[in-house]
Design a protein around this motif. Structure first.
Motif, PDB file in Angstrom:
ATOM      1  N   ASP A 103       1.009  -1.012  -0.009  1.00 44.12           N
ATOM      2  CA  ASP A 103       0.143   0.305  -0.048  1.00 44.12           C
ATOM      3  C   ASP A 103       0.915   1.184  -0.026  1.00 44.12           C
ATOM      4  O   ASP A 103       1.877   1.354   0.678  1.00 44.12           O
ATOM      5  CB  ASP A 103      -0.787   0.115   1.154  1.00 44.12           C
ATOM      6  N   ARG A 104       0.498   2.269  -0.754  1.00 49.15           N
ATOM      7  CA  ARG A 104       1.513   3.491  -0.986  1.00 49.15           C
ATOM      8  C   ARG A 104       1.400   4.261   0.628  1.00 49.15           C
ATOM      9  O   ARG A 104       2.294   5.153   0.647  1.00 49.15           O
ATOM     10  CB  ARG A 104       0.867   4.271  -2.007  1.00 49.15           C
ATOM     11  N   HIS A 105       0.391   3.991   1.290  1.00 48.43           N
ATOM     12  CA  HIS A 105       0.315   4.704   2.731  1.00 48.43           C
ATOM     13  C   HIS A 105       1.106   3.758   3.683  1.00 48.43           C
ATOM     14  O   HIS A 105       1.279   4.206   4.896  1.00 48.43           O
ATOM     15  CB  HIS A 105      -0.995   4.651   3.216  1.00 48.43           C
ATOM     16  N   GLY A 106       1.935   2.696   3.453  1.00 46.64           N
ATOM     17  CA  GLY A 106       2.707   1.934   4.318  1.00 46.64           C
ATOM     18  C   GLY A 106       3.576   2.689   4.919  1.00 46.64           C
ATOM     19  O   GLY A 106       3.947   2.550   6.164  1.00 46.64           O
ATOM     20  N   ARG A 107       4.217   3.544   4.281  1.00 50.93           N
ATOM     21  CA  ARG A 107       5.379   4.306   5.170  1.00 50.93           C
ATOM     22  C   ARG A 107       4.855   5.296   5.932  1.00 50.93           C
ATOM     23  O   ARG A 107       5.635   5.312   7.058  1.00 50.93           O
ATOM     24  CB  ARG A 107       6.387   5.151   3.921  1.00 50.93           C
ATOM     25  N   LYS A 108       3.903   5.817   5.699  1.00 48.73           N
ATOM     26  CA  LYS A 108       3.213   6.882   6.749  1.00 48.73           C
ATOM     27  C   LYS A 108       2.882   6.039   7.783  1.00 48.73           C
ATOM     28  O   LYS A 108       3.033   6.609   9.007  1.00 48.73           O
ATOM     29  CB  LYS A 108       2.139   7.511   6.086  1.00 48.73           C
ATOM     30  N   LEU A 109       2.060   4.947   7.571  1.00 53.47           N
ATOM     31  CA  LEU A 109       1.595   4.075   8.835  1.00 53.47           C
ATOM     32  C   LEU A 109       2.878   3.764   9.647  1.00 53.47           C
ATOM     33  O   LEU A 109       2.556   3.781  10.675  1.00 53.47           O
ATOM     34  CB  LEU A 109       0.732   2.899   8.394  1.00 53.47           C
ATOM     35  N   ALA A 110       3.872   3.253   9.082  1.00 51.02           N
ATOM     36  CA  ALA A 110       4.946   2.790   9.931  1.00 51.02           C
ATOM     37  C   ALA A 110       5.585   3.964  10.730  1.00 51.02           C
ATOM     38  O   ALA A 110       6.045   3.573  11.896  1.00 51.02           O
ATOM     39  CB  ALA A 110       6.066   2.298   8.776  1.00 51.02           C
ATOM     40  N   MET A 111       5.643   5.098  10.306  1.00 46.65           N
ATOM     41  CA  MET A 111       6.191   6.089  10.907  1.00 46.65           C
ATOM     42  C   MET A 111       5.234   6.668  11.969  1.00 46.65           C
ATOM     43  O   MET A 111       5.478   7.082  13.180  1.00 46.65           O
ATOM     44  CB  MET A 111       6.439   7.418   9.900  1.00 46.65           C
ATOM     45  N   ILE A 112       3.975   6.437  11.827  1.00 49.59           N
ATOM     46  CA  ILE A 112       2.961   6.650  12.887  1.00 49.59           C
ATOM     47  C   ILE A 112       2.904   5.649  14.076  1.00 49.59           C
ATOM     48  O   ILE A 112       3.121   6.076  15.138  1.00 49.59           O
ATOM     49  CB  ILE A 112       1.331   6.929  12.230  1.00 49.59           C
ATOM     50  N   ALA A 113       2.964   4.449  13.513  1.00 52.28           N
ATOM     51  CA  ALA A 113       3.138   3.305  14.524  1.00 52.28           C
ATOM     52  C   ALA A 113       4.636   3.525  15.310  1.00 52.28           C
ATOM     53  O   ALA A 113       4.611   3.543  16.646  1.00 52.28           O
ATOM     54  CB  ALA A 113       3.363   2.022  13.784  1.00 52.28           C
ATOM     55  N   ALA A 114       5.691   4.062  14.847  1.00 52.20           N
ATOM     56  CA  ALA A 114       6.982   4.228  15.425  1.00 52.20           C
ATOM     57  C   ALA A 114       6.742   5.443  16.255  1.00 52.20           C
ATOM     58  O   ALA A 114       7.167   5.211  17.450  1.00 52.20           O
ATOM     59  CB  ALA A 114       8.210   4.550  14.474  1.00 52.20           C
ATOM     60  N   GLY A 115       6.117   6.666  16.060  1.00 51.48           N
ATOM     61  CA  GLY A 115       6.038   7.646  16.893  1.00 51.48           C
ATOM     62  C   GLY A 115       5.192   7.214  18.178  1.00 51.48           C
ATOM     63  O   GLY A 115       5.479   7.693  19.208  1.00 51.48           O
ATOM     64  N   VAL A 116       3.919   6.518  17.811  1.00 53.53           N
ATOM     65  CA  VAL A 116       2.942   6.174  18.981  1.00 53.53           C
ATOM     66  C   VAL A 116       3.897   5.126  19.631  1.00 53.53           C
ATOM     67  O   VAL A 116       3.611   5.171  21.044  1.00 53.53           O
ATOM     68  CB  VAL A 116       1.849   5.400  18.350  1.00 53.53           C
ATOM     69  N   GLY A 117       4.812   4.321  19.249  1.00 53.35           N
ATOM     70  CA  GLY A 117       5.351   3.227  19.888  1.00 53.35           C
ATOM     71  C   GLY A 117       6.371   4.140  20.880  1.00 53.35           C
ATOM     72  O   GLY A 117       6.601   3.570  22.229  1.00 53.35           O
ATOM     73  N   ILE A 118       6.931   5.031  20.566  1.00 54.28           N
ATOM     74  CA  ILE A 118       7.799   5.623  21.407  1.00 54.28           C
ATOM     75  C   ILE A 118       7.125   6.425  22.755  1.00 54.28           C
ATOM     76  O   ILE A 118       7.831   6.275  23.608  1.00 54.28           O
ATOM     77  CB  ILE A 118       8.652   6.760  20.746  1.00 54.28           C
ATOM     78  N   ALA A 119       6.112   7.022  22.373  1.00 52.36           N
ATOM     79  CA  ALA A 119       5.098   7.622  23.387  1.00 52.36           C
ATOM     80  C   ALA A 119       4.767   6.577  24.179  1.00 52.36           C
ATOM     81  O   ALA A 119       4.665   6.633  25.509  1.00 52.36           O
ATOM     82  CB  ALA A 119       3.921   8.258  22.763  1.00 52.36           C
ATOM     83  N   TYR A 120       4.386   5.353  23.531  1.00 51.54           N
ATOM     84  CA  TYR A 120       3.909   4.183  24.575  1.00 51.54           C
ATOM     85  C   TYR A 120       4.880   3.663  25.589  1.00 51.54           C
ATOM     86  O   TYR A 120       4.705   3.444  26.620  1.00 51.54           O
ATOM     87  CB  TYR A 120       3.367   3.220  23.659  1.00 51.54           C
ATOM     88  N   GLN A 121       6.096   3.588  25.168  1.00 52.86           N
ATOM     89  CA  GLN A 121       7.234   3.049  25.602  1.00 52.86           C
ATOM     90  C   GLN A 121       7.682   3.731  26.920  1.00 52.86           C
ATOM     91  O   GLN A 121       7.925   3.347  28.034  1.00 52.86           O
ATOM     92  CB  GLN A 121       8.455   2.648  24.844  1.00 52.86           C
ATOM     93  N   LEU A 122       7.780   5.267  26.583  1.00 55.23           N
ATOM     94  CA  LEU A 122       8.149   6.196  27.632  1.00 55.23           C
ATOM     95  C   LEU A 122       7.258   6.420  28.582  1.00 55.23           C
ATOM     96  O   LEU A 122       7.460   6.827  29.737  1.00 55.23           O
ATOM     97  CB  LEU A 122       8.690   7.332  26.929  1.00 55.23           C
ATOM     98  N   GLY A 123       5.912   6.474  27.939  1.00 54.15           N
ATOM     99  CA  GLY A 123       4.813   6.874  28.765  1.00 54.15           C
ATOM    100  C   GLY A 123       4.501   5.699  29.774  1.00 54.15           C
ATOM    101  O   GLY A 123       3.817   5.807  31.004  1.00 54.15           O
TER     102      GLY A 123
END
Length: 207
Positions: A103-123
């Protein structure tokens, strides 16, 4: 600004990262479902993992009682964390599905998941650290004895060091998780990710 295009191939780095995301998303999802079903499950495991299988039934009962007391004190926060974990796991798996389906949106979704993951891990660190410190304080005697009996205590170990010993795994897990998410941002947000999704012209091949 050009729009992202569906990738035409899967480089090695993409396969490795999506495999890691798949494992992480699955583990996070299963862990969240376990915590929603039984909030004390993860805390009991964390504390009881310090004990050897040969520990007496009395020791194991004390460890379980310690887990129950701490989790009951933070039941609302644990359930809220489980719901957040559920969302993080689903988002990660959705991003993996988009990437693997090209999917052409795969890159954007991966970056969103990474950003959410950082907030989740540190939070999630403050709650994990607080619960570990409470366990070390309230169960100092039994936990110190368990550590000594296991033979895994640091040189010169004393009960005063128990708080640090309990807190370090929670901190390491959060920091390592955040670093893994940074790797996703580096690849998908950097030159490789942009070139793969047609946002930059791929570099000319040498020779």
């Amino acid at each position: 600004m050009s729009e992202a295009k569906a990738p035409t191939h899967r480089p090695t780095w993409l396969t490795l990262l999506t495999s890691s995301m798949l494992v992480y998303g699955g583990i996070t999802l299963v862990g969240a479902l376990l915590m929603l079903r039984e909030p004390k499950a993860m805390a009991v495991t964390a504390i009881e993992n310090m004990a050897r299988p040969t520990e007496s039934a009395e020791t194991m009962q004390k460890l379980e009682a310690l887990s129950d007391a701490i989790v009951n004190r933070h039941k609302a926060e644990v359930r809220a964390g489980a719901l957040i974990s559920l969302g993080v796991g689903l988002l990660t798996l959705y991003a993996v599905a988009a990437i693997l389906s090209r999917d052409r949106h795969g890159r954007k979704l991966a970056m969103i998941a990474a950003g959410v993951g950082i907030a989740y891990q540190l939070g999630s660190l403050p709650l994990g650290v607080a619960m570990a410190r409470q366990a070390a304080t309230e169960g100092a005697a039994i936990l110190a004895q368990v550590v000594i009996d296991s033979g895994r205590q640091p040189p010169g170990f004393t009960a005063d060091q128990l708080s640090n010993l309990m807190v370090v795994p929670a901190i390491l897990a959060g920091v390592l998780g955040a670093l893994c998410c940074l790797v996703l941002l580096y690849y998908f947000g950097g030159r490789r990710g942009r070139a793969l999704y047609g946002l930059d012209s791929p570099p000319a091949r040498q020779g």
